[in-house]
Design a protein around this motif. Structure first.
Motif, PDB file in Angstrom:
ATOM      1  N   ALA A 285      34.911  29.398  38.123  1.00  0.00           N
ATOM      2  CA  ALA A 285      35.030  28.175  37.330  1.00  0.00           C
ATOM      3  C   ALA A 285      35.907  28.395  36.091  1.00  0.00           C
ATOM      4  O   ALA A 285      35.944  27.571  35.194  1.00  0.00           O
ATOM      5  N   ASN A 286      36.612  29.555  36.049  1.00  0.00           N
ATOM      6  CA  ASN A 286      37.506  29.918  34.935  1.00  0.00           C
ATOM      7  C   ASN A 286      36.780  30.038  33.599  1.00  0.00           C
ATOM      8  O   ASN A 286      37.285  29.605  32.565  1.00  0.00           O
ATOM      9  N   ASP A 287      35.625  30.658  33.604  1.00  0.00           N
ATOM     10  CA  ASP A 287      34.871  30.928  32.382  1.00  0.00           C
ATOM     11  C   ASP A 287      35.328  32.283  31.832  1.00  0.00           C
ATOM     12  O   ASP A 287      35.072  33.318  32.444  1.00  0.00           O
ATOM     13  N   PRO A 288      36.027  32.295  30.673  1.00  0.00           N
ATOM     14  CA  PRO A 288      36.548  33.563  30.158  1.00  0.00           C
ATOM     15  C   PRO A 288      35.453  34.557  29.775  1.00  0.00           C
ATOM     16  O   PRO A 288      35.652  35.767  29.888  1.00  0.00           O
ATOM     17  N   VAL A 289      34.301  34.088  29.348  1.00  0.00           N
ATOM     18  CA  VAL A 289      33.201  34.999  28.988  1.00  0.00           C
ATOM     19  C   VAL A 289      32.720  35.745  30.232  1.00  0.00           C
ATOM     20  O   VAL A 289      32.483  36.958  30.192  1.00  0.00           O
ATOM     21  N   ALA A 290      32.597  35.035  31.343  1.00  0.00           N
ATOM     22  CA  ALA A 290      32.186  35.675  32.592  1.00  0.00           C
ATOM     23  C   ALA A 290      33.245  36.672  33.057  1.00  0.00           C
ATOM     24  O   ALA A 290      32.909  37.734  33.594  1.00  0.00           O
ATOM     25  N   MET A 291      34.507  36.348  32.829  1.00  0.00           N
ATOM     26  CA  MET A 291      35.577  37.271  33.216  1.00  0.00           C
ATOM     27  C   MET A 291      35.505  38.559  32.415  1.00  0.00           C
ATOM     28  O   MET A 291      35.713  39.650  32.957  1.00  0.00           O
TER      29      MET A 291
ATOM     30  N   ARG B 226      31.987  45.402  33.760  1.00  0.00           N
ATOM     31  CA  ARG B 226      31.327  46.007  34.926  1.00  0.00           C
ATOM     32  C   ARG B 226      32.319  46.849  35.738  1.00  0.00           C
ATOM     33  O   ARG B 226      32.006  47.950  36.174  1.00  0.00           O
ATOM     34  N   ARG B 227      33.522  46.295  35.967  1.00  0.00           N
ATOM     35  CA  ARG B 227      34.523  47.024  36.749  1.00  0.00           C
ATOM     36  C   ARG B 227      34.990  48.266  36.014  1.00  0.00           C
ATOM     37  O   ARG B 227      35.224  49.304  36.627  1.00  0.00           O
ATOM     38  N   LYS B 228      35.136  48.160  34.695  1.00  0.00           N
ATOM     39  CA  LYS B 228      35.573  49.304  33.897  1.00  0.00           C
ATOM     40  C   LYS B 228      34.535  50.425  33.956  1.00  0.00           C
ATOM     41  O   LYS B 228      34.881  51.592  34.107  1.00  0.00           O
ATOM     42  N   GLU B 229      33.247  50.068  33.861  1.00  0.00           N
ATOM     43  CA  GLU B 229      32.178  51.072  33.959  1.00  0.00           C
ATOM     44  C   GLU B 229      32.171  51.747  35.327  1.00  0.00           C
ATOM     45  O   GLU B 229      31.818  52.916  35.442  1.00  0.00           O
TER      46      GLU B 229
ATOM     47  N   LYS C  61      26.369  37.631  41.490  1.00  0.00           N
ATOM     48  CA  LYS C  61      26.721  36.406  42.204  1.00  0.00           C
ATOM     49  C   LYS C  61      26.877  35.241  41.226  1.00  0.00           C
ATOM     50  O   LYS C  61      27.831  34.459  41.308  1.00  0.00           O
ATOM     51  N   ASN C  62      25.954  35.129  40.275  1.00  0.00           N
ATOM     52  CA  ASN C  62      26.022  34.056  39.285  1.00  0.00           C
ATOM     53  C   ASN C  62      27.241  34.205  38.380  1.00  0.00           C
ATOM     54  O   ASN C  62      27.904  33.216  38.047  1.00  0.00           O
ATOM     55  N   VAL C  63      27.540  35.432  37.975  1.00  0.00           N
ATOM     56  CA  VAL C  63      28.701  35.665  37.114  1.00  0.00           C
ATOM     57  C   VAL C  63      29.981  35.335  37.876  1.00  0.00           C
ATOM     58  O   VAL C  63      30.897  34.712  37.324  1.00  0.00           O
ATOM     59  N   MET C  64      30.049  35.711  39.148  1.00  0.00           N
ATOM     60  CA  MET C  64      31.238  35.412  39.942  1.00  0.00           C
ATOM     61  C   MET C  64      31.433  33.907  40.107  1.00  0.00           C
ATOM     62  O   MET C  64      32.561  33.415  40.127  1.00  0.00           O
TER      63      MET C  64
ATOM     64  N   TYR D 187      40.858  40.974  35.205  1.00  0.00           N
ATOM     65  CA  TYR D 187      39.884  40.025  34.652  1.00  0.00           C
ATOM     66  C   TYR D 187      40.142  39.790  33.164  1.00  0.00           C
ATOM     67  O   TYR D 187      40.097  38.653  32.689  1.00  0.00           O
ATOM     68  N   LEU D 188      40.418  40.864  32.426  1.00  0.00           N
ATOM     69  CA  LEU D 188      40.678  40.720  30.989  1.00  0.00           C
ATOM     70  C   LEU D 188      41.942  39.915  30.726  1.00  0.00           C
ATOM     71  O   LEU D 188      41.967  39.078  29.811  1.00  0.00           O
ATOM     72  N   SER D 189      42.964  40.157  31.507  1.00  0.00           N
ATOM     73  CA  SER D 189      44.220  39.423  31.317  1.00  0.00           C
ATOM     74  C   SER D 189      44.018  37.930  31.524  1.00  0.00           C
ATOM     75  O   SER D 189      44.513  37.113  30.745  1.00  0.00           O
ATOM     76  N   LYS D 190      43.273  37.580  32.568  1.00  0.00           N
ATOM     77  CA  LYS D 190      43.006  36.163  32.837  1.00  0.00           C
ATOM     78  C   LYS D 190      42.180  35.541  31.709  1.00  0.00           C
ATOM     79  O   LYS D 190      42.459  34.426  31.261  1.00  0.00           O
ATOM     80  N   ALA D 191      41.173  36.271  31.228  1.00  0.00           N
ATOM     81  CA  ALA D 191      40.348  35.765  30.122  1.00  0.00           C
ATOM     82  C   ALA D 191      41.189  35.590  28.858  1.00  0.00           C
ATOM     83  O   ALA D 191      41.020  34.613  28.122  1.00  0.00           O
TER      84      ALA D 191
END
Length: 86
Positions: free
Chosen positions: A38-44, A50-53, A30-33, A63-67
Motif C-alpha cells: 500500500a506504499n506505506d514508507p514506515v512499513a518499508m 528486517r532484511r538488513k538484520e 504478512k501484515n507489514v508486507m 526498501y529504504l530507497s522506496k521509502a
C-alpha cells in the motif's frame, strides 16, 4: 496507548487497522508486507531493517530507497548510512 488498554481492558491492536496484534512473526511479516504494497514508507523501513538484520543488504537498500522516495526522513538518513558504510 497503554493507558487505553488498561482503562478499557482492550487487547493490543494494530495502530493502522485496529485488528488484534499478530500472534506469530509470520503473521506480523504478512501484515507489514500488506502495508508495503500500500506504499506505506514506515512499513518499508521496517522491512528494510528486517532484511538488513538477515544480511540481505540489496533488498534492504531497495526498501529504504522506496521509502525515501515517498518522503520518509528516517529512510533518507538510513540510505545515507548505506552509502557512508559502503
Amino acid at each position: 496507548y497503554e493507558l487505553r488498554i488498561f482503562q478499557a481492558k482492550l487487547g493490543r491492536t494494530c495502530p493502522f487497522c485496529r485488528h488484534p496484534a499478530p500472534k506469530s512473526e509470520e503473521e506480523e511479516i504478512k501484515n507489514v508486507m500488506k502495508r508495503v504494497k500500500a506504499n506505506d514508507p514506515v512499513a518499508m523501513v521496517q522491512m528494510s531493517l528486517r532484511r538488513k538484520e538477515a544480511g540481505d543488504y540489496v533488498t534492504a537498500f531497495r526498501y529504504l530507497s522506496k521509502a525515501a522516495e515517498l518522503g520518509d526522513a528516517g529512510a533518507h538518513f538510513q540510505v545515507a548510512t548505506f552509502y557512508h558504510d559502503g
